[in-house]
Enzyme design. Structure first.
Site, mmCIF file in Angstrom:
data_model
loop_
_atom_site.group_PDB
_atom_site.id
_atom_site.type_symbol
_atom_site.label_atom_id
_atom_site.label_comp_id
_atom_site.label_asym_id
_atom_site.label_seq_id
_atom_site.Cartn_x
_atom_site.Cartn_y
_atom_site.Cartn_z
ATOM 1 N N MET A 141 -5.925 2.947 -7.402
ATOM 2 C CA MET A 141 -6.770 2.311 -6.403
ATOM 3 C C MET A 141 -7.473 3.375 -5.562
ATOM 4 O O MET A 141 -6.870 4.355 -5.140
ATOM 5 C CB MET A 141 -5.951 1.386 -5.512
ATOM 6 N N HIS A 167 -3.866 1.423 0.625
ATOM 7 C CA HIS A 167 -3.680 1.674 2.057
ATOM 8 C C HIS A 167 -2.635 0.724 2.645
ATOM 9 O O HIS A 167 -1.821 1.115 3.486
ATOM 10 C CB HIS A 167 -5.004 1.476 2.811
ATOM 11 N N ILE A 221 -0.698 3.556 -5.829
ATOM 12 C CA ILE A 221 -0.785 2.136 -6.185
ATOM 13 C C ILE A 221 -1.924 1.967 -7.184
ATOM 14 O O ILE A 221 -3.025 2.482 -6.990
ATOM 15 C CB ILE A 221 -1.033 1.268 -4.930
ATOM 16 N N GLN A 263 -4.044 17.193 -1.466
ATOM 17 C CA GLN A 263 -4.182 16.951 -0.027
ATOM 18 C C GLN A 263 -2.816 16.809 0.637
ATOM 19 O O GLN A 263 -2.573 17.367 1.717
ATOM 20 C CB GLN A 263 -5.002 15.686 0.214
ATOM 21 N N GLY A 265 -11.125 4.310 6.233
ATOM 22 C CA GLY A 265 -11.600 2.941 6.113
ATOM 23 C C GLY A 265 -11.809 2.535 4.671
ATOM 24 O O GLY A 265 -11.261 3.139 3.744
#
Length: 279
Positions: free
Chosen positions: A185, A38, A177, A154, A32
C-alpha cells in the site's frame, strides 16, 4: 474528541497536560493521503500508548523533484474523517511556515546508511526526512513513533538519528500492509493507470521468488540479475535498484551470511514504486 492543531504552541499545551497526568504519547508521522497502511500504524500506536498524535505535513525538504512535490496528493478532509473514526486524539497539520520559518537554518545529515539506494537516486531526500522527523519529535514530545517497514531505509535512518542524537523516543517499525494481490500500500498507487495497476503486483512476486532463490542457491549475483530481467519483462520500464543489503546497516551483501533485506525501486506507468522483504 479529535482536534486538528496547526501550531507548535497549541500542541505543546495539550501534550504537557497529558504528560502531567502520566500518559504515554505516540506519534504517527505522515504526509497525508492516508490509506490502510497508515491506519495500521495508528492502531499500533493506540495499542502501545494512551494518547495518539498523527502528523500530516507534506515536507518540501524531502522532495528532490519539484514536480513530485506539486503532484503529491493533499486530502486533509478525507484523512481527518478516517482518523476521527479511528479515535485519534490530535491531528497536527502545521503550515510550511510553522515548520520552516524564514530564519530556519538547520539540517540533519545521517551519514553512511542514508547514502546508497534511495540516497543515490534521490539526493537530499534523507536530509529532508531526518530534519523534519527530528522537528516533529521535538514538537510532539512523543514517547513512541510508528513507521512502516515499506520504507525500510527510512526506518533505519530514523533509528540511527535517534540513537546518535540521544532523542528520548522509541522508534517502532510496523509490518508492511499489502493489497490482496501483494502490492504494498502506498499513496502513489492511485496514480497507476489500470494496466500498470494490474502489472504492479509482479514487484512483490518477483522479490519473493528472488528471496527464496537466494536462500536456496546462495548465488546472489545471478538471482538478482534474473530478477531484474523478470521485472522488465513484467512491464517495469526502469529498475533503479534491486539489491541484497544487510538489514540494519544496508551494506551490500555478496552472500547470505547475516540478516538481510532485499530492496527494490522500479518504475511502471510513470510511477516509482519501492518495496522490500526480509531474506
Amino acid at each position: 474528541m479529535m482536534q486538528i492543531l496547526r501550531t507548535v504552541a497549541e500542541l505543546r499545551t495539550r501534550v504537557r497536560g497529558w504528560k502531567a497526568d502520566g500518559k504515554q504519547v505516540g506519534v504517527v508521522p505522515t504526509m497525508g493521503a492516508l490509506h490502510e497502511g497508515h491506519m495500521s500504524l495508528v492502531r499500533a500506536a493506540q495499542r502501545g500508548c494512551d494518547r495518539v498524535i498523527v502528523t500530516i505535513f507534506v515536507n518540501p525538504m524531502q522532495f528532490n523533484n519539484p514536480d513530485d512535490l506539486t503532484k503529491y496528493p493533499r486530502t486533509e478532509d478525507s484523512d481527518a474523517a478516517l482518523l476521527a473514526r479511528e479515535g485519534v486524539d490530535i491531528i497536527f497539520a502545521p503550515t510550511p511556515d510553522e515548520v520552516y520559518p524564514k530564519s530556519f537554518a538547520t539540517s540533519i545529515t545521517v551519514a553512511g546508511i542514508s547514502e546508497p539506494l534511495e540516497g543515490t537516486m534521490r539526493p537530499g531526500h534523507f536530509e529532508g526526512v531526518a530534519t523534519v522527523v527530528a522537528k516533529l519529535f521535538g514538537m510532539t514530545q512523543a514517547d513512541r513513533a510508528y513507521f512502516g517497514q515499506k520504507d525500510w531505509q527510512q526506518l533505519q535512518v530514523v533509528k540511527r538519528m535517534v540513537a546518535d542524537l540521544n532523542i528520548p523516543i522509541e522508534v517502532v517499525g510496523c509490518d508492511t500492509i499489502r493489497e490482496q494481490d501483494g502490492l504494498a500500500m502506498s499513496s502513489r498507487n492511485v496514480r497507476l493507470d489500470p494496466l500498470s495497476r494490474a502489472q504492479a503486483p509482479a514487484l512483490h512476486r518477483i522479490l519473493t521468488r528472488a528471496a527464496t532463490a537466494i536462500r536456496d542457491s546462495g548465488d546472489v549475483a545471478t538471482v538478482l540479475e534474473t530478477a531484474r530481467a523478470d521485472l522488465r519483462a513484467a512491464g517495469f520500464t526502469e529498475v533503479e535498484y534491486l539489491d541484497l543489503r544487510s538489514a540494519a546497516l544496508l551494506e551490500p551483501m555478496a552472500r547470505l551470511d547475516a540478516p538481510a533485506r532485499l530492496l527494490v525501486a522500479a518504475w511502471i506507468g510513470g510511477v516509482r514504486l519501492i518495496d522490500n522483504i526480509p531474506v
